[in-house]
Design an enzyme around this catalytic site. Sequence first.
Site, PDB file in Angstrom:
ATOM      1  N   HIS A   1       1.138  -1.225   0.334  1.00 51.01           N
ATOM      2  CA  HIS A   1       0.325   0.200   0.124  1.00 51.01           C
ATOM      3  C   HIS A   1       0.754   1.417   0.289  1.00 51.01           C
ATOM      4  O   HIS A   1       0.727   2.503   0.615  1.00 51.01           O
ATOM      5  CB  HIS A   1      -1.025  -0.082   1.332  1.00 51.01           C
ATOM      6  CG  HIS A   1      -1.839  -1.288   1.116  1.00 51.01           C
ATOM      7  ND1 HIS A   1      -2.158  -1.311   2.095  1.00 51.01           N
ATOM      8  CD2 HIS A   1      -2.375  -1.882   0.650  1.00 51.01           C
ATOM      9  CE1 HIS A   1      -3.754  -2.312   1.989  1.00 51.01           C
ATOM     10  NE2 HIS A   1      -2.941  -3.170   0.627  1.00 51.01           N
TER      11      HIS A   1
HETATM   12  C1  FAD Z   1       0.606  -7.462  -5.482  1.00 57.02           C
HETATM   13  C2  FAD Z   1      -0.031  -5.881  -5.045  1.00 57.02           C
HETATM   14  C3  FAD Z   1      -0.968  -6.370  -4.040  1.00 57.02           C
HETATM   15  C4  FAD Z   1      -2.111  -5.662  -4.106  1.00 57.02           C
HETATM   16  N1  FAD Z   1      -3.552  -6.304  -3.254  1.00 57.02           N
HETATM   17  C5  FAD Z   1      -3.737  -4.940  -3.195  1.00 57.02           C
HETATM   18  C6  FAD Z   1      -5.202  -5.945  -2.335  1.00 57.02           C
HETATM   19  O1  FAD Z   1      -5.892  -6.443  -2.229  1.00 57.02           O
HETATM   20  N2  FAD Z   1      -6.523  -4.628  -2.186  1.00 57.02           N
HETATM   21  C7  FAD Z   1      -5.948  -3.504  -2.979  1.00 57.02           C
HETATM   22  O2  FAD Z   1      -7.159  -2.226  -2.212  1.00 57.02           O
HETATM   23  N3  FAD Z   1      -5.222  -3.020  -2.740  1.00 57.02           N
HETATM   24  C8  FAD Z   1      -4.026  -3.731  -3.105  1.00 57.02           C
HETATM   25  N4  FAD Z   1      -2.443  -2.639  -3.852  1.00 57.02           N
HETATM   26  C9  FAD Z   1      -2.939  -1.836  -3.305  1.00 57.02           C
HETATM   27  C10 FAD Z   1      -3.671  -1.653  -5.095  1.00 57.02           C
HETATM   28  O3  FAD Z   1      -3.097  -2.448  -6.114  1.00 57.02           O
HETATM   29  C11 FAD Z   1      -2.623   0.309  -5.086  1.00 57.02           C
HETATM   30  O4  FAD Z   1      -2.279   1.106  -4.486  1.00 57.02           O
HETATM   31  C12 FAD Z   1      -2.916   1.014  -5.934  1.00 57.02           C
HETATM   32  O5  FAD Z   1      -3.746   0.105  -7.158  1.00 57.02           O
HETATM   33  C13 FAD Z   1      -1.918   2.069  -6.398  1.00 57.02           C
HETATM   34  O6  FAD Z   1      -2.771   2.878  -7.609  1.00 57.02           O
HETATM   35  P1  FAD Z   1      -1.576   4.405  -8.080  1.00 57.02           P
HETATM   36  O7  FAD Z   1      -2.096   4.610  -9.648  1.00 57.02           O
HETATM   37  O8  FAD Z   1      -1.462   4.904  -7.363  1.00 57.02           O
HETATM   38  O9  FAD Z   1      -0.914   3.306  -9.164  1.00 57.02           O
HETATM   39  P2  FAD Z   1      -0.666   2.064  -9.822  1.00 57.02           P
HETATM   40  O10 FAD Z   1      -1.464   1.016 -10.797  1.00 57.02           O
HETATM   41  O11 FAD Z   1       1.028   1.348  -9.747  1.00 57.02           O
HETATM   42  O12 FAD Z   1      -0.667   2.491 -11.229  1.00 57.02           O
HETATM   43  C14 FAD Z   1       1.216   3.586 -11.725  1.00 57.02           C
HETATM   44  C15 FAD Z   1       1.298   3.146 -13.461  1.00 57.02           C
HETATM   45  O13 FAD Z   1       1.903   4.253 -13.876  1.00 57.02           O
HETATM   46  C16 FAD Z   1       2.830   3.262 -14.863  1.00 57.02           C
HETATM   47  N5  FAD Z   1       3.894   3.852 -14.715  1.00 57.02           N
HETATM   48  C17 FAD Z   1       5.059   4.095 -13.755  1.00 57.02           C
HETATM   49  N6  FAD Z   1       6.233   4.829 -14.010  1.00 57.02           N
HETATM   50  C18 FAD Z   1       5.901   5.585 -15.720  1.00 57.02           C
HETATM   51  C19 FAD Z   1       6.515   5.795 -16.378  1.00 57.02           C
HETATM   52  N7  FAD Z   1       7.568   6.648 -16.024  1.00 57.02           N
HETATM   53  N8  FAD Z   1       5.932   6.280 -17.439  1.00 57.02           N
HETATM   54  C20 FAD Z   1       4.751   5.888 -17.962  1.00 57.02           C
HETATM   55  N9  FAD Z   1       3.701   5.090 -16.681  1.00 57.02           N
HETATM   56  C21 FAD Z   1       4.423   4.317 -15.992  1.00 57.02           C
HETATM   57  C22 FAD Z   1       2.983   2.127 -14.306  1.00 57.02           C
HETATM   58  O14 FAD Z   1       3.269   1.015 -14.713  1.00 57.02           O
HETATM   59  C23 FAD Z   1       1.256   1.984 -13.440  1.00 57.02           C
HETATM   60  O15 FAD Z   1       0.401   1.074 -14.581  1.00 57.02           O
HETATM   61  C24 FAD Z   1      -2.063  -4.083  -3.786  1.00 57.02           C
HETATM   62  C25 FAD Z   1      -1.230  -3.922  -4.758  1.00 57.02           C
HETATM   63  C26 FAD Z   1       0.206  -5.269  -5.619  1.00 57.02           C
HETATM   64  C27 FAD Z   1       1.522  -4.210  -6.265  1.00 57.02           C
END
Ligand code: FAD
Length: 617
Positions: A552
């Site tokens: 998280h």
């Molecule tokens: C293994 C795992 C299990 C989890 N289990 C749960 C769960 O069961 N329930 C829950 O609520 N949460 C869970 N989480 C956490 C939750 O999924 C994350 O908090 C949430 O998805 C984060 O969203 P975000 O948009 O901040 O980032 P992300 O969803 O990580 O999105 C960021 C995106 O930006 C892209 N990116 C990064 N850098 C660049 C760049 N320089 N150029 C272009 N693109 C880029 C990445 O490739 C990615 O696609 C889990 C996470 C993981 C990794």
Amino acid sequence: MMWSILQCILLMALLMVPQSETQYPALTESAIRFLMEGINYSAQEPKDVRNMLKEYDFIIVGAGSAGCVVANRLTEVPEWKVLLIEAGDSESYLMDIPVLANMLQFSQANWKYKAVPNNRSCLGLENKQCNIPRGKVMGGSSVLNYMIMTRGNRRDYDNWAQLGNIGWSYDDVLPYFKKSENMLVEKLAKDKVYHNTGGYQAISQPPFRTPIAEAFVQGGKELGLDEVDYNGATQTGFAFFQTSQKNGTRCSTNRAFLHPIRSRKNLHVKKLSQVVKILIDPNTKTAYGVEFVRRGRKYAVRARREVILSAGAINSPQILMLSGIGPKDHLTENSIPTLQDLPVGYNLQDHNALGGLTFLVDQPVSVLQERILNNANLIDEFARYHKGIITVPGGCEALAFIDLDDPYNRDGYPNLELLFIGGTLSSEPTLRKNFGIRKDIYDAVYKQVEHQDGYMIFPMVMRPKSRGRVMLRNRDPMSSPLIDMGYFTHPEDLEIIVKGVEWAVLLSNTTANKKLGSRLLETKLPACSSLKFNTPAYWRCHAKQITLTIYHQSGTCKMGPQADPTSVVNPRLQVKGIKRLRVVDASIIPFIPAAHTNQPVIMIAEKASDMIKEDNY
Ligand SMILES: Cc1cc2nc3c(=O)[nH]c(=O)nc-3n(C[C@H](O)[C@H](O)[C@H](O)COP(=O)(O)OP(=O)(O)OC[C@H]3O[C@@H](n4cnc5c(N)ncnc54)[C@H](O)[C@@H]3O)c2cc1C
Ligand SMILES: *[C@@H]1O[C@H](CO)[C@@H](O)[C@H](O)[C@H]1NC(C)=O
Ligand SMILES: *[C@@H]1O[C@H](CO)[C@@H](O)[C@H](O)[C@H]1NC(C)=O
Ligand SMILES: *[C@@H]1O[C@H](CO)[C@@H](O)[C@H](O)[C@H]1NC(C)=O
Ligand SMILES: *[C@@H]1O[C@H](CO)[C@@H](O)[C@H](O)[C@H]1NC(C)=O
């Protein structure tokens, strides 16, 4: 290592192992049909655009939990042209098979980060490094995650508002939690104050439960806690998960928010493209585009209105710092001229847990991979009907939210979560590697229970006081950032975990669990062998050895009012001192909520989309 049929298919597809080099048992007919269905799957998401425009109204960096939502909402305005840039590739149908969630971490859909070693935590992991997987694929971490959907506590958001973040109180954010929700569990959907149907994001419950998960929730009742809809009026108690699943398969934000709008002409998506820098005019401090690298070539593209950074809590701060926005001393160290001195990368928060707390049972009731995935009938049941044990997300099934200061208060504010997994570290041959646990430790403690039924409870710190930091390794955008998780820098977090173990041991002793023969695995970790087993000192030692992220990561571009020197973005998520640049993802979280973070991030993105619309009309 024993590979099952389904694992072979998945691994070959994900790792692109040539089929001729792998021997695997004959596939069932329905499994083949299932795979054929999948051939069309990536056609459901927006295609990679061939001819980009020179300029868009908005550029969104990262198609993760937040980015997919923002891309959907901004392209609702037909005259706005939007470019969504993602470092990873298309999502595959195989990624939507719930029980295989762990396996995805070995694929190209994971950034595969490792934290820097320290002397307080992750000591029993390979090279003392905490393992930090992050999604690198259309849908981001919502594709790697365990699909648990939780919102947190109303006090979490009221605290955000109290810090001066106008518009972020619970009453303000509840409509945004509801906006995206399509609650498919009828019983829960009846509560119209807290739930909604008809939103983009499907939420359901896996159509299968192991008897041990039932016993976990039943045991909670014996201990005097209720079964609760933790996304309803109150949060504390026991519950089976609400999950981001649709008809027994994963519903990532890509599937939820982008599949239905793939034909919108004003959305362009660029995949396999890594943003390396935000283009900012140094005189006016106005963002006007981004630079990205695709297949080794560098491209620049312009944004008329705004650049929206949704690269997640590890990469958003990295990109800001590479662009000259960050702590001046740190940027100078890396020979990057400072455009705006801001505390980017600080305030890193996570929920971490003690891993490997194992209970054995006497009955064949757990999620044991060898039993499931070599059983053609179970594969057939899943392929045909999307039912059965294969719909359980990586073995995770239930949880308890507990307020240790007031455990029997139905409206408590949890500082502990107990996460229930219907299998042990030995139930699945790759789990040890998922967590990065050292082989000698595994062999000494967990190898003996291979092929045995059992379950794990992960005691998890819900309102951690420890903080970490994301830093640049160097000025090369292709280098991974330095991640200091900071686990247990505040001693209270360790005590929460110890109390969590005590609750788990009590649960194992309830009638519901005793019926299954539940008992604690009593083998000591080698590094803690001098301590008396099942004492607070022993569990402190264990927690420092097997420290697991619950994934998280958040807080690294903290939201705060203008006067707050610890914040990076204002309550409208605009980067302070820079025009036309926002951060919309888990990094803006000022204090991590008592929740798994996917649903809070989707809420943040829904709310941000409305603010962006308001500010651009
Ligand atoms: C293994 C795992 C299990 C989890 N289990 C749960 C769960 O069961 N329930 C829950 O609520 N949460 C869970 N989480 C956490 C939750 O999924 C994350 O908090 C949430 O998805 C984060 O969203 P975000 O948009 O901040 O980032 P992300 O969803 O990580 O999105 C960021 C995106 O930006 C892209 N990116 C990064 N850098 C660049 C760049 N320089 N150029 C272009 N693109 C880029 C990445 O490739 C990615 O696609 C889990 C996470 C993981 C990794
Ligand atoms: C793929 O989709 C097309 C058009 O929607 C359909 O005609 C075809 O049967 C599908 N193929 C498979 C293998 O499902
Ligand atoms: C951990 O402690 C050892 C021994 O005290 C010390 O040599 C080492 O530098 C420390 N490592 C870190 C990362 O703090
Ligand atoms: C769920 O998936 C199965 C298998 O593809 C299909 O037969 C069934 O109609 C689906 N159910 C719903 C409600 O979509
Ligand atoms: C387990 O429960 C029994 C009663 O059900 C009680 O007598 C015993 O002390 C409990 N053991 C532990 C370790 O809590």
